[in-house]
Design a protein around this motif. Sequence first.
Motif, PDB file in Angstrom:
ATOM      1  N   ALA A   1       0.833  -1.202   0.000  1.00  0.00           N
ATOM      2  CA  ALA A   1       0.000   0.000   0.000  1.00  0.00           C
ATOM      3  C   ALA A   1       0.868   1.253   0.000  1.00  0.00           C
ATOM      4  N   TYR A   2       1.932   1.256   0.785  1.00  0.00           N
ATOM      5  CA  TYR A   2       2.789   2.430   0.860  1.00  0.00           C
ATOM      6  C   TYR A   2       3.485   2.675  -0.480  1.00  0.00           C
ATOM      7  N   TYR A   3       4.019   1.620  -1.087  1.00  0.00           N
ATOM      8  CA  TYR A   3       4.697   1.801  -2.378  1.00  0.00           C
ATOM      9  C   TYR A   3       3.726   2.269  -3.448  1.00  0.00           C
ATOM     10  N   LEU A   4       2.498   1.774  -3.426  1.00  0.00           N
ATOM     11  CA  LEU A   4       1.502   2.244  -4.392  1.00  0.00           C
ATOM     12  C   LEU A   4       1.174   3.717  -4.153  1.00  0.00           C
ATOM     13  N   ALA A   5       1.108   4.111  -2.873  1.00  0.00           N
ATOM     14  CA  ALA A   5       0.785   5.497  -2.549  1.00  0.00           C
ATOM     15  C   ALA A   5       1.884   6.458  -2.972  1.00  0.00           C
ATOM     16  N   GLN A   6       3.121   5.969  -3.011  1.00  0.00           N
ATOM     17  CA  GLN A   6       4.252   6.835  -3.346  1.00  0.00           C
ATOM     18  C   GLN A   6       4.520   6.914  -4.844  1.00  0.00           C
ATOM     19  N   GLU A   7       3.779   6.163  -5.642  1.00  0.00           N
ATOM     20  CA  GLU A   7       4.010   6.134  -7.082  1.00  0.00           C
ATOM     21  C   GLU A   7       3.060   7.113  -7.779  1.00  0.00           C
ATOM     22  N   PRO A   8       3.562   8.249  -8.285  1.00  0.00           N
ATOM     23  CA  PRO A   8       2.675   9.266  -8.892  1.00  0.00           C
ATOM     24  C   PRO A   8       1.854   8.728 -10.051  1.00  0.00           C
TER      25      PRO A   8
ATOM     26  N   GLY B   1      14.462 -16.964   8.335  1.00  0.00           N
ATOM     27  CA  GLY B   1      13.261 -16.368   8.887  1.00  0.00           C
ATOM     28  C   GLY B   1      13.139 -14.879   8.652  1.00  0.00           C
ATOM     29  N   TYR B   2      14.196 -14.216   8.150  1.00  0.00           N
ATOM     30  CA  TYR B   2      14.110 -12.779   7.883  1.00  0.00           C
ATOM     31  C   TYR B   2      13.163 -12.533   6.707  1.00  0.00           C
ATOM     32  N   ALA B   3      12.288 -11.526   6.867  1.00  0.00           N
ATOM     33  CA  ALA B   3      11.266 -11.296   5.841  1.00  0.00           C
ATOM     34  C   ALA B   3      11.114  -9.834   5.442  1.00  0.00           C
ATOM     35  N   PHE B   4      11.431  -8.885   6.313  1.00  0.00           N
ATOM     36  CA  PHE B   4      11.033  -7.493   6.098  1.00  0.00           C
ATOM     37  C   PHE B   4      11.593  -6.923   4.800  1.00  0.00           C
ATOM     38  N   ARG B   5      12.887  -7.088   4.557  1.00  0.00           N
ATOM     39  CA  ARG B   5      13.486  -6.540   3.341  1.00  0.00           C
ATOM     40  C   ARG B   5      13.002  -7.277   2.101  1.00  0.00           C
ATOM     41  N   ARG B   6      12.750  -8.568   2.209  1.00  0.00           N
ATOM     42  CA  ARG B   6      12.237  -9.325   1.064  1.00  0.00           C
ATOM     43  C   ARG B   6      10.819  -8.848   0.717  1.00  0.00           C
ATOM     44  N   ILE B   7      10.044  -8.485   1.733  1.00  0.00           N
ATOM     45  CA  ILE B   7       8.718  -7.917   1.494  1.00  0.00           C
ATOM     46  C   ILE B   7       8.840  -6.582   0.782  1.00  0.00           C
ATOM     47  N   GLN B   8       9.792  -5.745   1.204  1.00  0.00           N
ATOM     48  CA  GLN B   8       9.975  -4.446   0.555  1.00  0.00           C
ATOM     49  C   GLN B   8      10.390  -4.616  -0.903  1.00  0.00           C
ATOM     50  N   ALA B   9      11.271  -5.561  -1.157  1.00  0.00           N
ATOM     51  CA  ALA B   9      11.723  -5.778  -2.532  1.00  0.00           C
ATOM     52  C   ALA B   9      10.569  -6.212  -3.423  1.00  0.00           C
ATOM     53  N   GLN B  10       9.704  -7.099  -2.937  1.00  0.00           N
ATOM     54  CA  GLN B  10       8.566  -7.525  -3.739  1.00  0.00           C
ATOM     55  C   GLN B  10       7.592  -6.366  -3.955  1.00  0.00           C
ATOM     56  N   SER B  11       7.362  -5.576  -2.907  1.00  0.00           N
ATOM     57  CA  SER B  11       6.434  -4.440  -3.029  1.00  0.00           C
ATOM     58  C   SER B  11       6.931  -3.442  -4.062  1.00  0.00           C
ATOM     59  N   ALA B  12       8.230  -3.124  -4.006  1.00  0.00           N
ATOM     60  CA  ALA B  12       8.791  -2.184  -4.976  1.00  0.00           C
ATOM     61  C   ALA B  12       8.692  -2.738  -6.392  1.00  0.00           C
ATOM     62  N   ARG B  13       8.927  -4.028  -6.534  1.00  0.00           N
ATOM     63  CA  ARG B  13       8.867  -4.677  -7.854  1.00  0.00           C
ATOM     64  C   ARG B  13       7.451  -4.589  -8.430  1.00  0.00           C
ATOM     65  N   LEU B  14       6.454  -4.879  -7.588  1.00  0.00           N
ATOM     66  CA  LEU B  14       5.066  -4.854  -8.055  1.00  0.00           C
ATOM     67  C   LEU B  14       4.628  -3.433  -8.417  1.00  0.00           C
ATOM     68  N   ALA B  15       4.929  -2.472  -7.541  1.00  0.00           N
ATOM     69  CA  ALA B  15       4.501  -1.096  -7.799  1.00  0.00           C
ATOM     70  C   ALA B  15       5.146  -0.546  -9.069  1.00  0.00           C
ATOM     71  N   ALA B  16       6.417  -0.847  -9.285  1.00  0.00           N
ATOM     72  CA  ALA B  16       7.102  -0.352 -10.482  1.00  0.00           C
ATOM     73  C   ALA B  16       6.487  -0.926 -11.748  1.00  0.00           C
ATOM     74  N   ALA B  17       6.169  -2.216 -11.729  1.00  0.00           N
ATOM     75  CA  ALA B  17       5.579  -2.828 -12.922  1.00  0.00           C
ATOM     76  C   ALA B  17       4.173  -2.312 -13.181  1.00  0.00           C
ATOM     77  N   LEU B  18       3.374  -2.173 -12.127  1.00  0.00           N
ATOM     78  CA  LEU B  18       2.017  -1.655 -12.298  1.00  0.00           C
ATOM     79  C   LEU B  18       2.047  -0.243 -12.878  1.00  0.00           C
TER      80      LEU B  18
ATOM     81  N   HIS C   1      -0.513   4.038   7.684  1.00  0.00           N
ATOM     82  CA  HIS C   1      -1.910   4.483   7.697  1.00  0.00           C
ATOM     83  C   HIS C   1      -2.013   5.995   7.553  1.00  0.00           C
ATOM     84  N   GLN C   2      -1.066   6.744   8.113  1.00  0.00           N
ATOM     85  CA  GLN C   2      -1.067   8.193   7.912  1.00  0.00           C
ATOM     86  C   GLN C   2      -0.894   8.535   6.431  1.00  0.00           C
ATOM     87  N   ALA C   3      -0.056   7.771   5.744  1.00  0.00           N
ATOM     88  CA  ALA C   3       0.136   8.006   4.305  1.00  0.00           C
ATOM     89  C   ALA C   3      -1.132   7.691   3.527  1.00  0.00           C
ATOM     90  N   LEU C   4      -1.895   6.686   3.960  1.00  0.00           N
ATOM     91  CA  LEU C   4      -3.123   6.330   3.253  1.00  0.00           C
ATOM     92  C   LEU C   4      -4.237   7.325   3.542  1.00  0.00           C
TER      93      LEU C   4
END
Length: 398
Positions: free
Chosen positions: A26-33, A290-307, A107-110
């Motif tokens: 949601a945050y990456y989508l919100a930041q993409e003009p 078990g680390y996930a946070f950065r992998r989640i960010q990488a996927q989010s950035a990838r999806l938002a850029a392609a969309l 949530h503040q960004a949304l």
Amino acid sequence: MPYPPSAPLPYDYLLVGGGAAGLSLAYYLAQEPRLAEKRILLIEPEAKDRNDRTWSYWADEPTPFDKLAVGEWQHIAFRAPGFARVLNLGKYRYRTVRGLDFYQFVHQALVARPAQFTVLRGRVASLENTGVGVRARTEAGEEFIAHYAFDSRPPAITPRPGRHRYLLQHFVGWEIETTRDVFDPNVVEFMDFRGPQYHEARFMYVLPFAPRRALVEYTLFSAQVLAKAEYEAHILDYLTNTLDLAPADYRMVEEEMGAIPMTDHPLPEGVGANIINLGTRAGRAKPSTGYAFRRIQAQSARLAAALAATGRPPRDLTGDRWQFRLFDTLLLDIMQRRGETTRDIFQQLFERNPVARILRFLDEKTSWADNLRVMNSVAPGPFMRSIWHVLRGRPGNR
């Protein structure tokens, strides 16, 4: 800002779940003009109004959530019997973000984009592809349609222990305040393997926020969780015998506990043409750490850029490379078969490799040459036996 329409209203994107994965996208989508005109519905099952977890990560470049970090470190320590080293991370930084700070920030960004985002409290009971998009139904009977859905609900899998490996990274941590200076606020105790292993991988993990405040955590990689009292007994032993603290010398401020699935069970990147999985549902928790946070960010950035660029998700939804999945499977097999040898493997890694190479390897960014250097730095025996188990299609057992 819930908006429950009386009839299905087509959204561009439906985000199912408001945890780390759903809110990150949601945050990456919100930041993409280029996506500012898109209509996005976020359905989350509960209010994120308490600090229910923390996330730690390392990075060698700025990330959108660095400003939220409650701690940032340039040094980590690895300790095992007969070997101890404090490592300078160089251009990397190790950071920790509290869940509540993250939830509030996103949530503040949304809220600042009411024409773009709608947030609804509810649980999605069904999600299906249609001829032109997706249809979601909540447990309350509401129905929504969208062009694409991004699903971050916990994965629903049927275990196949004869084919795959199933372990947990489980832990209990106490955030404590002490009456005197105890912790080095510049050094994270990344892995302290000096305690008994009990045929498993067990270590202490310490995040020092100040000389008198730190998170002290007992962590295991194994198939079964322990009784809570067992974790606490090991934390007390560490406080008493390693840190030389008496009960009167500290107080517990907060407590955290958790169990993160670590498995090589196939987790699909999506379902059909219009449902894309996120977070642990898409295998973003790295199976061997078990680390996930950065992998989640990488996927989010990838999806938002392609969309933004094409109007569609990328064909390769995660960018994962098969050789790292194999490396994860081999280590999981060793953990399941001879968990106590995990300590030796990590000791060899930290003793024989620059720390930057280890972090790049865990980030799945190393070249084939560096992959060979990493694999050649550890004793081959345990991995050769696990390769045999992989080739025959059955996990190894003790």
